[in-house]
Design a protein around this motif. Sequence first.
Motif, PDB file in Angstrom:
ATOM      1  N   SER A   1       0.835  -1.212   0.000  1.00 55.29           N
ATOM      2  CA  SER A   1       0.000   0.000   0.000  1.00 55.29           C
ATOM      3  C   SER A   1       0.863   1.253   0.000  1.00 55.29           C
ATOM      4  O   SER A   1       0.548   2.239  -0.684  1.00 55.29           O
ATOM      5  N   GLY A   2       1.976   1.231   0.742  1.00 53.44           N
ATOM      6  CA  GLY A   2       2.882   2.380   0.743  1.00 53.44           C
ATOM      7  C   GLY A   2       3.521   2.605  -0.610  1.00 53.44           C
ATOM      8  O   GLY A   2       3.631   3.746  -1.080  1.00 53.44           O
ATOM      9  N   GLN A   3       3.948   1.526  -1.248  1.00 52.59           N
ATOM     10  CA  GLN A   3       4.558   1.651  -2.564  1.00 52.59           C
ATOM     11  C   GLN A   3       3.557   2.205  -3.582  1.00 52.59           C
ATOM     12  O   GLN A   3       3.895   3.053  -4.406  1.00 52.59           O
ATOM     13  N   ARG A   4       2.321   1.737  -3.518  1.00 48.64           N
ATOM     14  CA  ARG A   4       1.303   2.240  -4.448  1.00 48.64           C
ATOM     15  C   ARG A   4       1.077   3.743  -4.247  1.00 48.64           C
ATOM     16  O   ARG A   4       0.891   4.490  -5.218  1.00 48.64           O
ATOM     17  N   GLU A   5       1.092   4.177  -2.996  1.00 47.50           N
ATOM     18  CA  GLU A   5       0.885   5.605  -2.732  1.00 47.50           C
ATOM     19  C   GLU A   5       2.040   6.435  -3.281  1.00 47.50           C
ATOM     20  O   GLU A   5       1.819   7.490  -3.889  1.00 47.50           O
ATOM     21  N   LEU A   6       3.263   5.967  -3.078  1.00 45.74           N
ATOM     22  CA  LEU A   6       4.409   6.693  -3.625  1.00 45.74           C
ATOM     23  C   LEU A   6       4.354   6.741  -5.150  1.00 45.74           C
ATOM     24  O   LEU A   6       4.622   7.778  -5.772  1.00 45.74           O
ATOM     25  N   LEU A   7       4.018   5.626  -5.771  1.00 45.13           N
ATOM     26  CA  LEU A   7       3.937   5.579  -7.229  1.00 45.13           C
ATOM     27  C   LEU A   7       2.900   6.559  -7.764  1.00 45.13           C
ATOM     28  O   LEU A   7       3.087   7.166  -8.824  1.00 45.13           O
ATOM     29  N   ALA A   8       1.812   6.739  -7.035  1.00 44.23           N
ATOM     30  CA  ALA A   8       0.751   7.631  -7.479  1.00 44.23           C
ATOM     31  C   ALA A   8       1.099   9.099  -7.276  1.00 44.23           C
ATOM     32  O   ALA A   8       0.578   9.967  -7.977  1.00 44.23           O
ATOM     33  N   GLU A   9       1.993   9.389  -6.331  1.00 46.23           N
ATOM     34  CA  GLU A   9       2.210  10.778  -5.937  1.00 46.23           C
ATOM     35  C   GLU A   9       3.583  11.350  -6.292  1.00 46.23           C
ATOM     36  O   GLU A   9       3.719  12.557  -6.520  1.00 46.23           O
ATOM     37  N   VAL A  10       4.614  10.520  -6.310  1.00 45.58           N
ATOM     38  CA  VAL A  10       5.988  11.024  -6.406  1.00 45.58           C
ATOM     39  C   VAL A  10       6.534  10.748  -7.796  1.00 45.58           C
ATOM     40  O   VAL A  10       6.642   9.598  -8.218  1.00 45.58           O
ATOM     41  N   ARG A  11       6.938  11.787  -8.491  1.00 39.86           N
ATOM     42  CA  ARG A  11       7.378  11.650  -9.878  1.00 39.86           C
ATOM     43  C   ARG A  11       8.859  11.271  -9.953  1.00 39.86           C
ATOM     44  O   ARG A  11       9.659  11.607  -9.057  1.00 39.86           O
ATOM     45  N   PRO A  12       9.255  10.583 -11.033  1.00 35.05           N
ATOM     46  CA  PRO A  12      10.677  10.369 -11.284  1.00 35.05           C
ATOM     47  C   PRO A  12      11.430  11.705 -11.327  1.00 35.05           C
ATOM     48  O   PRO A  12      10.906  12.726 -11.780  1.00 35.05           O
ATOM     49  N   GLY A  13      12.664  11.686 -10.859  1.00 43.04           N
ATOM     50  CA  GLY A  13      13.448  12.903 -10.713  1.00 43.04           C
ATOM     51  C   GLY A  13      13.464  13.413  -9.291  1.00 43.04           C
ATOM     52  O   GLY A  13      14.360  14.174  -8.911  1.00 43.04           O
ATOM     53  N   SER A  14      12.498  13.000  -8.482  1.00 38.86           N
ATOM     54  CA  SER A  14      12.450  13.442  -7.087  1.00 38.86           C
ATOM     55  C   SER A  14      13.623  12.860  -6.305  1.00 38.86           C
ATOM     56  O   SER A  14      14.050  11.730  -6.533  1.00 38.86           O
ATOM     57  N   SER A  15      14.133  13.635  -5.357  1.00 37.93           N
ATOM     58  CA  SER A  15      15.324  13.214  -4.630  1.00 37.93           C
ATOM     59  C   SER A  15      14.991  12.205  -3.538  1.00 37.93           C
ATOM     60  O   SER A  15      13.895  12.194  -2.967  1.00 37.93           O
ATOM     61  N   VAL A  16      15.958  11.353  -3.258  1.00 34.28           N
ATOM     62  CA  VAL A  16      15.908  10.360  -2.187  1.00 34.28           C
ATOM     63  C   VAL A  16      17.195  10.527  -1.386  1.00 34.28           C
ATOM     64  O   VAL A  16      18.283  10.544  -1.965  1.00 34.28           O
TER      65      VAL A  16
END
Length: 302
Positions: free
Chosen positions: A274-289
């Motif tokens: 569920s956490g991974q799905r939320e990140l995939l829906a909200e956080v775009r490629p290019g965002s920093s980690v």
Amino acid sequence: MPFDRKTPYRRRGVWVAAAVGVPALLVTALLVGQALTPSSTAPDDRNVVADPTPSSVEQTPEESIPPAAPAPDGLPVVDYDPAPGGFPADPASTDVTPLTDGAHPTRRLAAYDAPGGRPRAFLEPAIRGVELTMPIAQRRAGWTAVLLPSANRRLAWLPPGGFETVPLRDQIVVERKVHRLTWYRAGKAVRSWEVSLGQSGQETPLGRTFILGRTPPPEEVYGGVDIYALGSVPDDPESVPSGLQGAHIGVHSWHDDDELGENTTNGCIRLTRSGQRELLAEVRPGSSVVVVDQLAAPPPTA
């Protein structure tokens, strides 16, 4: 060029070989290297209030812009394979200040080791069909430093022109000691999850990196949820099994959550489906980690 390769994954010491045919990039067990999804796009921002905070990376005033030396045609191109050497270390590799702008090359662009320095490699608008956006870490003397893909804690300096600036609203911070991943938007913590991280000798690399792209899961063991491939690679490529060498660190889910909070992966960051799905829906490629040992204070979402 499409190719097939047998890729092992391990669960509690058991190795399983799975033939996976993928076009050019390969997901390998707990490290990620499959074909990233070219259709990855930024989430819909129509209902999001723009962050009024100015860019976290300020331009240092200079009297003149150092010229860019001509780049030889024979320079290597930064790809999914480990990046060429000669690039400078990121002096703020564990700084969790949000990086709010990214650079997307609009043509083949030479990357340098310093403003006005030596060209070391070329950056393309895409890595094997996936649009490339790199967080901007510093601006100096008219030049722009970005986090280098396919490398750990390294910067590449870009001369003026040849790229467009992309706003980045999100950031992911991972704390190794407490096994916590926190998603931030506009500098504010939105949600935190317990995660599994790299085992002894294959620790999840410290420092700033970014989401390179996403890929569908190659096996049911990933829980049927897409995977984020990061710009980082194992700190010690020889420490991982031979079938994983050359792959990238990833953020992904697993078929069960039994090992959350433990060091059991080959370097990747594993959270709930569920956490991974939320990140995939909200956080775009290019965002920093950013991976750190531990924040000075836990986020309010912890």
